[in-house]
Design a protein around this motif. Sequence first.
Motif, short mmCIF file in Angstrom:
data_model
loop_
_atom_site.label_atom_id
_atom_site.label_comp_id
_atom_site.label_asym_id
_atom_site.label_seq_id
_atom_site.Cartn_x
_atom_site.Cartn_y
_atom_site.Cartn_z
N UNK A 170 0.83 -1.20 0.00
CA UNK A 170 0.00 0.00 0.00
C UNK A 170 0.88 1.26 0.00
N UNK A 171 1.93 1.24 0.81
CA UNK A 171 2.83 2.39 0.90
C UNK A 171 3.61 2.60 -0.40
N UNK A 172 4.05 1.49 -1.01
CA UNK A 172 4.79 1.60 -2.27
C UNK A 172 3.89 2.12 -3.39
N UNK A 173 2.65 1.64 -3.40
CA UNK A 173 1.71 2.10 -4.42
C UNK A 173 1.49 3.61 -4.29
N UNK A 217 12.02 2.22 -3.24
CA UNK A 217 11.51 3.59 -3.32
C UNK A 217 12.43 4.45 -4.19
N UNK A 218 13.72 4.26 -4.02
CA UNK A 218 14.70 5.04 -4.81
C UNK A 218 14.55 4.73 -6.29
N UNK A 219 14.39 3.45 -6.62
CA UNK A 219 14.24 3.05 -8.02
C UNK A 219 12.93 3.56 -8.61
N UNK A 261 2.33 6.41 -7.09
CA UNK A 261 1.27 7.31 -7.54
C UNK A 261 1.69 8.77 -7.38
N UNK A 262 2.33 9.07 -6.26
CA UNK A 262 2.82 10.43 -5.99
C UNK A 262 3.86 10.84 -7.02
N UNK A 263 4.76 9.90 -7.35
CA UNK A 263 5.81 10.19 -8.34
C UNK A 263 5.21 10.42 -9.72
N UNK A 264 4.22 9.64 -10.10
CA UNK A 264 3.56 9.85 -11.40
C UNK A 264 2.93 11.24 -11.46
N UNK A 265 2.22 11.61 -10.40
CA UNK A 265 1.53 12.91 -10.39
C UNK A 265 2.52 14.07 -10.43
N UNK A 266 3.69 13.86 -9.84
CA UNK A 266 4.70 14.92 -9.80
C UNK A 266 5.48 15.02 -11.10
N UNK A 267 5.93 13.86 -11.63
CA UNK A 267 6.85 13.88 -12.76
C UNK A 267 6.18 13.63 -14.11
N UNK A 268 5.06 12.89 -14.12
CA UNK A 268 4.35 12.64 -15.39
C UNK A 268 2.86 12.88 -15.15
N UNK A 269 2.46 14.12 -14.93
CA UNK A 269 1.05 14.41 -14.64
C UNK A 269 0.10 14.05 -15.78
#
Length: 366
Positions: free
Chosen positions: A275-278, A349-351, A282-290
């Motif tokens: 759940x935490x990784x998802x 998380x880093x990857x 999701x946060x990374x997608x919204x930030x870097x590939x909105x």
Amino acid sequence: MSGKIKRSYIREILDATDEDTISFAGGLPDKELFPLKQLSKASKRVFKDADCLQYSKSQGIEGLRKKLAAIYTKKLGFKTSKDEILITTGSQQAFDIIIKSIDSSEVIVESPSYIGALGAFRILDKKIVDFKELSELDKLLNNSNVLYAISDYQNPSTNVYSNKKREKIADILSKSNSTLIEDAAYCFLNFKNKVRTPISKLYANSYHLGSFSKIVAPGLRLGWVRAKTENIDKLLAAKESLDLHSSTFNQMLINEYLNENDLFEHISTINNAYSKKMEYMAKCFKKYIPSFSFKKPKGGMFIYGSFKVDSMLLAKEALKENVAFVPAEVFYLDEKSKEARFNFTNATYKEIKQGIKKLSYIINKY
């Protein structure tokens, strides 16, 4: 068998990647969550019995089948006996032996669908017909074909059938007298540790497939089929023609592990971590590939969404830059797509952050 046999696209991607590649491609669990210490202790106890290296029953060792039957009865509310369980060499084997054991030339699948199942149906030369809406099923199903369905956290779409949809599917199946193959590889991977009633409980002529790959360890290659006893009997001949029985040692290892450990406590740990990784992906997608459009899943191992560019071409460009994901085109029978599947469970998380940032640069350049 017609046509050239092709390897799974995902396996080809995994083979093409190296240690420098950030892979979101395969449905790999997080190896850091494998219960290594508990399995190691269990293996020492198992090795005290020489029968662990002997031939065993084709249907599977009795102790393990009893435990699985108890899970169905107590956790899924689906009364089951050990005689209604068959142990398989991964749930992938189940597709093969089920299709071989029933008289059907056509398989109905939801589109998009799991590439491993599509490959198994194709290699057995079955006609595959797809649907996108349940309203189409009435016209497609008849007593000489098979419905393949993933009820929970579908691979790749991550969709879950509501209780109403499960009842609707069971009703359609009852009218058509078709055969149901219900793939439940992800049914326990709910972030809130909730499980839904299988369609198979509502429809008798069904095969309910499970796997230890996602909830213990995939390298053990152990899965199972839950079906009425007469259907299990039909499967045994096909099973015996392939491998006589699944690994005795691996079955005894899992059985001993379950003797000493709470499987659902372990699953709860997995669900919490996933759940935490998802959420982080999701946060990374919204930030870097909105521009990547997706809905956050409530379980499973994937985020599925749509780009504004051809995902197959993007996947090929990304692989050149050591980032791997699966374009959704491979999950359709014959359809181009901008959709894509990303596994969030295997990467660190880093990857996750590095891979999505890299992908954003590729998209901007592309």
